[in-house]
Design an enzyme around this catalytic site. Structure first.
Site, PDB file in Angstrom:
ATOM      1  CG  ASN A   1      -1.509   1.372   1.341  1.00  0.00           C
ATOM      2  OD1 ASN A   1      -1.850   2.052   0.606  1.00  0.00           O
ATOM      3  ND2 ASN A   1      -2.161   1.413   2.512  1.00  0.00           N
TER       4      ASN A   1
ATOM      5  CE  LYS B   1      -0.190   3.388   4.641  1.00  0.00           C
ATOM      6  NZ  LYS B   1      -0.200   3.381   6.203  1.00  0.00           N
TER       7      LYS B   1
ATOM      8  CG  HIS C   1      -5.888   2.123   5.047  1.00  0.00           C
ATOM      9  ND1 HIS C   1      -5.525   3.008   5.950  1.00  0.00           N
ATOM     10  CD2 HIS C   1      -4.893   1.210   5.114  1.00  0.00           C
ATOM     11  CE1 HIS C   1      -4.082   2.584   6.587  1.00  0.00           C
ATOM     12  NE2 HIS C   1      -3.795   1.579   6.018  1.00  0.00           N
TER      13      HIS C   1
ATOM     14  CD  GLU D   1      -2.742   5.739   6.728  1.00  0.00           C
ATOM     15  OE1 GLU D   1      -2.554   5.664   5.406  1.00  0.00           O
ATOM     16  OE2 GLU D   1      -1.999   5.079   7.532  1.00  0.00           O
TER      17      GLU D   1
ATOM     18  CD  GLU E   1      -3.430  -2.188   7.479  1.00  0.00           C
ATOM     19  OE1 GLU E   1      -2.436  -2.352   6.918  1.00  0.00           O
ATOM     20  OE2 GLU E   1      -4.099  -1.134   7.330  1.00  0.00           O
TER      21      GLU E   1
ATOM     22  N   GLY F   1       2.573   2.464  10.819  1.00  0.00           N
ATOM     23  CA  GLY F   1       3.810   3.668  10.308  1.00  0.00           C
ATOM     24  C   GLY F   1       4.202   4.128  11.819  1.00  0.00           C
TER      25      GLY F   1
ATOM     26  CB  SER G   1       4.904  -1.565  12.155  1.00  0.00           C
ATOM     27  OG  SER G   1       4.829   0.107  12.298  1.00  0.00           O
TER      28      SER G   1
END
Ligand code: PGA
Length: 247
Positions: A8, A10, A96, A98, A166, A172, A209
């Site tokens: 991904n 991003k 996701h 985010e 996730e 991250g 991560s």
């Protein structure tokens, strides 16, 4: 079950380095053969056609990071599942964290997006995961159950969805859950997928991560059927070594 390693990207890369990254991975895949997993790259949508060209005949699949639930029409700035299929995508990530945070996406919206993906023959990668507060409050499994229940499309099965677990606090951050924590959530998700006809065949990815130095351990955990990789998908060597860690 054959694992899936998905990158991904991003909101990273420009057209020139995207072609180098995708082309470099295509070259590894051709030169070194099958590492034992399906491989997927999900670049920013504006880079899809360039990445599609770099991946031609490579056995690496192309995916997008989001789609709109509607077929077409007055949705300025949005991209439909039909457009993604037309651009050569086989997969699309939906829900996701985010997007759930930045765009206020609800389970119902994620479900509608996943259903749009299915209508156009795309595999929907449906993301779920708890925040740190929710984990600290002992609610991780409940949150994930609720997200699974609310976000999976009608008609979901092994051929058309992937679930990605996730934990928001691991994305991250360089922090990962312990192997026991990952095992617990993945077993829980596997149980929840039992409500689907062929739920046992749905791949459940871990994301957050995952790096070359922890991938082998994480990918060996029961019911972890691959990874959704952010930061470590942005360099050929890192991403390829995660692909090789499935073996
Ligand atoms: P990360 O991102 O690997 O950079 O933690 C994973 C993801 O958000 O898909």
């Amino acid at each position: 079950m054959r694992p899936l390693i998905a990158g991904n990207w991003k909101m990273n890369k420009f057209s020139s380095d995207a072609a180098l990254l995708a082309g470099g991975l295509a070259e590894r895949r051709r030169g070194q053969g099958d590492p034992g997993c399906d491989i997927l790259l999900c670049p920013p949508s504006i880079l899809l056609s360039g990445v599609a060209a770099a991946l031609a005949d490579s056995a690496i699949a192309l995916g997008a990071q989001d789609c709109h639930p509607a077929e077409s029409g007055a949705h300025t700035g949005d991209i439909s599942a039909a457009l993604l299929a037309d651009a050569g995508c086989a997969y699309v990530i939906v829900g996701h964290s985010e997007r759930r945070t930045d765009h206020g996406e609800t389970d119902a919206l994620v479900k509608a997006k996943a259903e749009a993906a299915l209508r156009h023959g795309l595999v929907a990668i449906v993301c779920v995961g708890e925040t740190l507060d929710q984990r600290d409050g002992g609610r991780a499994l409940d949150v994930v159950s609720r997200q699974i229940e609310g976000s999976l499309p009608d008609g979901a099965g092994a051929g058309n969805i992937v679930v990605a677990y996730e934990p928001v606090w691991a994305i991250g951050t360089g922090r990962t859950p312990t192997p026991d924590q990952i095992a617990e959530v993945h077993a829980h998700i596997r149980g929840a997928l039992g409500m689907l006809d062929d739920g046992a065949g749905v791949r459940v990815l871990y994301g957050g991560s995952m790096k070359p130095d922890n991938a082998r351990e994480i990918l060996a955990i029961a019911h972890v059927n691959g990874g959704l990789i952010g930061g470590a998908s942005l360099a050929v060597d890192d991403f390829w070594s995660i692909c090789e860690a499935v073996a």
